[in-house]
Design a protein around this motif. Sequence first.
Motif, PDB file in Angstrom:
ATOM      1  N   GLY A 130       0.817  -1.207   0.000  1.00 32.64           N
ATOM      2  CA  GLY A 130       0.000   0.000   0.000  1.00 32.64           C
ATOM      3  C   GLY A 130       0.850   1.256   0.000  1.00 32.64           C
ATOM      4  N   GLU A 155       2.054   1.927  -3.539  1.00 36.78           N
ATOM      5  CA  GLU A 155       1.057   2.624  -4.342  1.00 36.78           C
ATOM      6  C   GLU A 155       0.915   4.085  -3.909  1.00 36.78           C
ATOM      7  OE1 GLU A 155      -0.262   1.565  -7.046  1.00 36.78           O
ATOM      8  OE2 GLU A 155       0.537  -0.468  -6.873  1.00 36.78           O
ATOM      9  N   ALA A 156       0.948   4.324  -2.614  1.00 37.89           N
ATOM     10  CA  ALA A 156       0.859   5.700  -2.123  1.00 37.89           C
ATOM     11  C   ALA A 156       2.041   6.524  -2.604  1.00 37.89           C
ATOM     12  CB  ALA A 156       0.796   5.710  -0.596  1.00 37.89           C
ATOM     13  N   HIS A 214      -4.104  -0.765  -3.744  1.00 36.03           N
ATOM     14  CA  HIS A 214      -4.641   0.473  -4.307  1.00 36.03           C
ATOM     15  C   HIS A 214      -5.695   1.081  -3.384  1.00 36.03           C
ATOM     16  CE1 HIS A 214      -2.938  -1.601  -7.824  1.00 36.03           C
ATOM     17  NE2 HIS A 214      -2.669  -0.390  -8.249  1.00 36.03           N
ATOM     18  N   SER A 238      -3.490   2.295  -0.055  1.00 42.38           N
ATOM     19  CA  SER A 238      -2.675   3.470  -0.362  1.00 42.38           C
ATOM     20  C   SER A 238      -3.349   4.747   0.116  1.00 42.38           C
ATOM     21  CB  SER A 238      -2.420   3.562  -1.869  1.00 42.38           C
ATOM     22  OG  SER A 238      -3.629   3.805  -2.574  1.00 42.38           O
TER      23      SER A 238
END
Length: 584
Positions: free
Chosen positions: A419, A422-423, A486, A489
């Motif tokens: 996560g 993605e962030a 996703h 994130s």
Amino acid sequence: MTTPRAGMRRSAMVAGTAVAATALLATGLTTSAAGAAPASETGAQPAALTASARAEMLREANATKANIATSLGLGAKEKLVVTDVIKDVDGTTHTRYDRTYDGLPVLGGDLIVHQARSGDIKSVTKATNATVKVASTTAGVAPSTAAKAAIKLAEADHTTGASADQAPRKVIWAATGKPVLAYETVVGGTQKDGTPSELHVITDAATSKKLYQYQDVKTFTGTGRHNGKITPGTRTGTGTHTGTHTGTRTSTGTRTSTGTGTGQYNGKVPLGSVKSGSRWLLKDTARGGHQTYNAKHSTDQTKQGSPFYDADNVWGNGKPTIAQTAAVDAHYGAAMTWDYYKNVFGRNGIKGDGKAGYSRVHFGDQFGNAAWNDDCFCMTYGDGAGNKTPLTALDVVGHEMTHGVTSATAKLKYGEALGLDEATSDIFSTAVEFYAKNAQDPGDYLLGDKIDLNGDGTPARYMDKPSKDGLSYDYWESGMGNVDPHATSGVGNHFFYLLSEGSGAKELDGVKYDSPTKDGSTVKGIGRAKAEKIWYKALTTYMTSNTDYHAARKATLKAATDLYGTDSAEYKGVDAAWAGVNVK
């Protein structure tokens, strides 16, 4: 450049710090500067390194890695593998290592050694505090058994054409709990939305029980988000651009030029190109040789596609009806992302080695995603609904290219780290969008707002309140390591927005935001530029392959300490923003 004599001095200093380093190992992320006076941002920020200077630092790190291993008190069967090195302006170096045990890769065994200019070890950051040791490296099950188990898991996850790309390899699984002997199997095929698959499955070498799995093809949106279906949208274009570009940027070589192109999302923009015979080739030699290819709707993952050529060095027409238009946006987006990392952080390309990946557009038929893949070192873009909304908007390109940067630094592979991966891509794609100052796509805290992925004109993600997308998390909660990254994130995205702009309702550049906090507290933003610097330093200097959100908090606080000091408004802002997303 470091001389051999300086390298020997560094080795001697390293050997002399064995006792201190062993003590540091017990604490994971530590620092010798606790309570020190506020640091100068200039001194702690990353130094700009040429490819040759970085290569020399890597050579020196390889020459001293045995001494480092001894200093850290590693076991006789453990060896270090140098993967990256960062140097600060003040001379501090941060060297990343993977680990092997009896010749086997240790997954989750990576660590970072932080050394002063003198060579003394200041601190050590480790992915695991566990002692890396197993009773035997002889597997109880055959590799074929591990492969079959991995393929079965991929098929259960709706992967078509699932097959092991190569024989499973024996590894030491150390990312969670006590290290164990395991197999890592990489399963290829196609995910349910058409995205190429590179599923890594970790199974116990004694029982074939699954220990962990993760997808190594990094995408812009989760494959389950739209259930593999894309609803056609109604957006018909982004208008026209009447401005001119009069810059005089030059590059080496008489056959290199800055062409112009008109993209669907970015309007009229400059493009790196090179003369090839009587035509121009879409290749940016000023930025590591980045080239954009046409996949021509193929789904063959092994092929780059066809090069883009043009007779007059004027590319695209702003409409998706010709293939060049998506190429303009992808090529320009890669250039802006390259420039952002170089001009803001001194980073010379994705890996810091001055070499670019490549982009391929028009992948698949109505493929509604974009992806980064380490194996090809490339970015892949589909054309979206009706093949009319290619996923080549500036923030999507920045997102995918940043996956490459993360892979070259912290890795962020296991548990909540996915996560954070993605962030990180969302954070820096947002930063790239602001950096580019493109009139057709001005900076904002919305992700995918130009590509109409939902078919109703709404963005794919929101940073001020991530849950507005119907999927993402606003706040941290236990168990998020098992959720689509996703969605998780959202916690990192929300933190970054709060740190940059603060909580509550406001309007920025015509966009309305309203960012809440978990505990109802008021967070005062420190400004986006400082938030970017803190996240980049934390990513490249203090995050590891299994950093979770609580470890990310520590990493960003350490980065804020390095850059601004523990008594600074920036440090307090980081602490308050994490509290606002329930990471305390």
